[in-house]
Design a protein around this motif. Sequence first.
Motif, short mmCIF file in Angstrom:
data_model
loop_
_atom_site.label_atom_id
_atom_site.label_comp_id
_atom_site.label_asym_id
_atom_site.label_seq_id
_atom_site.Cartn_x
_atom_site.Cartn_y
_atom_site.Cartn_z
N MET A 55 0.58 7.19 -1.93
CA MET A 55 0.74 5.75 -2.13
C MET A 55 0.22 5.04 -0.88
N VAL A 56 -0.65 4.07 -1.09
CA VAL A 56 -1.21 3.28 0.01
C VAL A 56 -0.71 1.84 -0.18
N TYR A 57 -0.11 1.28 0.84
CA TYR A 57 0.53 -0.03 0.66
C TYR A 57 0.37 -0.91 1.89
N TRP A 58 0.70 -2.18 1.71
CA TRP A 58 0.51 -3.18 2.75
C TRP A 58 1.87 -3.55 3.33
N MET A 59 2.09 -3.24 4.58
CA MET A 59 3.42 -3.43 5.19
C MET A 59 3.53 -4.88 5.65
N ASP A 60 3.78 -5.77 4.69
CA ASP A 60 3.67 -7.21 4.92
C ASP A 60 4.82 -7.79 5.74
N GLN A 61 5.87 -7.01 5.96
CA GLN A 61 7.00 -7.52 6.75
C GLN A 61 6.88 -7.16 8.23
N ARG A 84 3.24 7.21 13.55
CA ARG A 84 3.22 6.63 12.21
C ARG A 84 3.98 5.30 12.20
N SER A 85 4.20 4.72 13.35
CA SER A 85 4.85 3.41 13.43
C SER A 85 4.12 2.40 12.53
N PRO A 86 4.85 1.48 11.90
CA PRO A 86 4.19 0.49 11.04
C PRO A 86 3.43 -0.61 11.79
N ARG A 87 3.65 -0.75 13.11
CA ARG A 87 3.05 -1.89 13.83
C ARG A 87 1.61 -1.59 14.23
N ARG A 88 0.76 -1.38 13.22
CA ARG A 88 -0.63 -0.96 13.40
C ARG A 88 -1.56 -2.18 13.35
N PRO A 89 -2.76 -2.08 13.93
CA PRO A 89 -3.71 -3.21 13.84
C PRO A 89 -3.95 -3.63 12.39
N ASN A 90 -4.11 -2.67 11.48
CA ASN A 90 -4.12 -2.95 10.04
C ASN A 90 -2.85 -2.30 9.46
N PRO A 91 -1.89 -3.12 9.00
CA PRO A 91 -0.60 -2.55 8.59
C PRO A 91 -0.66 -1.86 7.22
N ILE A 92 -1.52 -0.83 7.15
CA ILE A 92 -1.65 -0.05 5.93
C ILE A 92 -0.72 1.15 6.04
N GLY A 93 0.19 1.28 5.10
CA GLY A 93 1.10 2.41 5.06
C GLY A 93 0.63 3.44 4.06
N LEU A 94 1.08 4.66 4.27
CA LEU A 94 0.64 5.77 3.43
C LEU A 94 1.79 6.75 3.32
N SER A 95 2.15 7.12 2.09
CA SER A 95 3.20 8.13 1.89
C SER A 95 2.76 9.13 0.86
N VAL A 96 2.95 10.40 1.16
CA VAL A 96 2.78 11.46 0.17
C VAL A 96 4.11 11.53 -0.58
N VAL A 97 4.08 11.23 -1.89
CA VAL A 97 5.32 11.16 -2.66
C VAL A 97 5.33 12.21 -3.77
N ALA A 98 6.53 12.64 -4.14
CA ALA A 98 6.70 13.50 -5.30
C ALA A 98 6.71 12.60 -6.54
N PHE A 99 5.89 12.94 -7.53
CA PHE A 99 5.72 12.10 -8.74
C PHE A 99 6.58 12.69 -9.85
N GLU A 100 7.50 11.87 -10.35
CA GLU A 100 8.43 12.38 -11.36
C GLU A 100 8.23 11.73 -12.72
N GLY A 101 7.05 11.20 -12.97
CA GLY A 101 6.73 10.75 -14.32
C GLY A 101 6.56 9.25 -14.46
N LEU A 102 5.87 8.89 -15.55
CA LEU A 102 5.60 7.50 -15.91
C LEU A 102 6.69 7.00 -16.84
N GLU A 103 7.02 5.72 -16.73
CA GLU A 103 8.02 5.10 -17.59
C GLU A 103 7.44 3.77 -18.07
#
Lengths: 150, 150
Positions: A55-61, A84-103
């Motif tokens: 998941m790639v996301y924008w850490m807007d806070q 991996r601090s969020p206070r990056r020049p471009n606040p792009i976050g990235l997480s490897v997540v376990a996927f448990e299905g679509l709903e």
Amino acid sequence: MELRPIGVLHTPWRSIADCPRNGRQPNPAPLCTAVVLPAFVEGLRSIEGFSHLIMVYWMDQVKTPELSFTPPFDTEVRGIFATRSPRRPNPIGLSVVAFEGLEGGDTLKVRYLDCIDGTPLLDIKPYLKSTDCEPDSSMGWLEQHATRRR
Amino acid sequence: MELRPIGVLHTPWRSIADCPRNGRQPNPAPLCTAVVLPAFVEGLRSIEGFSHLIMVYWMDQVKTPELSFTPPFDTEVRGIFATRSPRRPNPIGLSVVAFEGLEGGDTLKVRYLDCIDGTPLLDIKPYLKSTDCEPDSSMGWLEQHATRRR
């Protein structure tokens, strides 16, 4: 270089102070969701079958970036690109997540997110162990601080 | 949601047609570099010691996004979020690279990039096997197409 959200992430954490150090720290890891906007749902075709996603996301806070700092659990100054601090020049976050299905066609059930509830989602990529998995990698100065509880 | 480059990636590939399917496909994988802009060099402190990094970049040569398509080596229509195709709603690329050291304070020597020479760099994250490595993950429809040559 203009971004647009493709969806939104829902997690149990309401503020930066609530967020865990990483998504694998809470035990058990809570179920989170990624809700994809209608305009982008077509992009989810064939996503079933992947056990993990990126998941790639924008850490807007996140406040202003800080190029170096002393982490709370450390005694030395570290560069932001060595953390991996969020206070990056471009606040792009990235997480490897376990996927448990679509709903409902637009909602992905996932574990191991560590961001604030309501974080804008930028991209979903399939996790490929052929290119993303490096079990023999070494973690530099973070080696001594590693946590992975499940 | 405005991005700014923190540096530039140098690879042997001059056009999208030249690029390999992934950074681990060329054998041997060529040496590439990431040159960090002077304003962001401070962020590299303590990056030595990590064997692998995650490079996040802006695929500025990519045409309009396509939400679903039939991959060249496949017979079914797949959603963009179930592929690593560059034609994404937000053209953010991500590569797990082997880090072979700093040169001149601002240049990282890396292997396994797969993007065009001159691609703007957005972020560098340390690869953490504690959160980024999932050796038991399954790759869905891509399982049968996996390549990892070294």
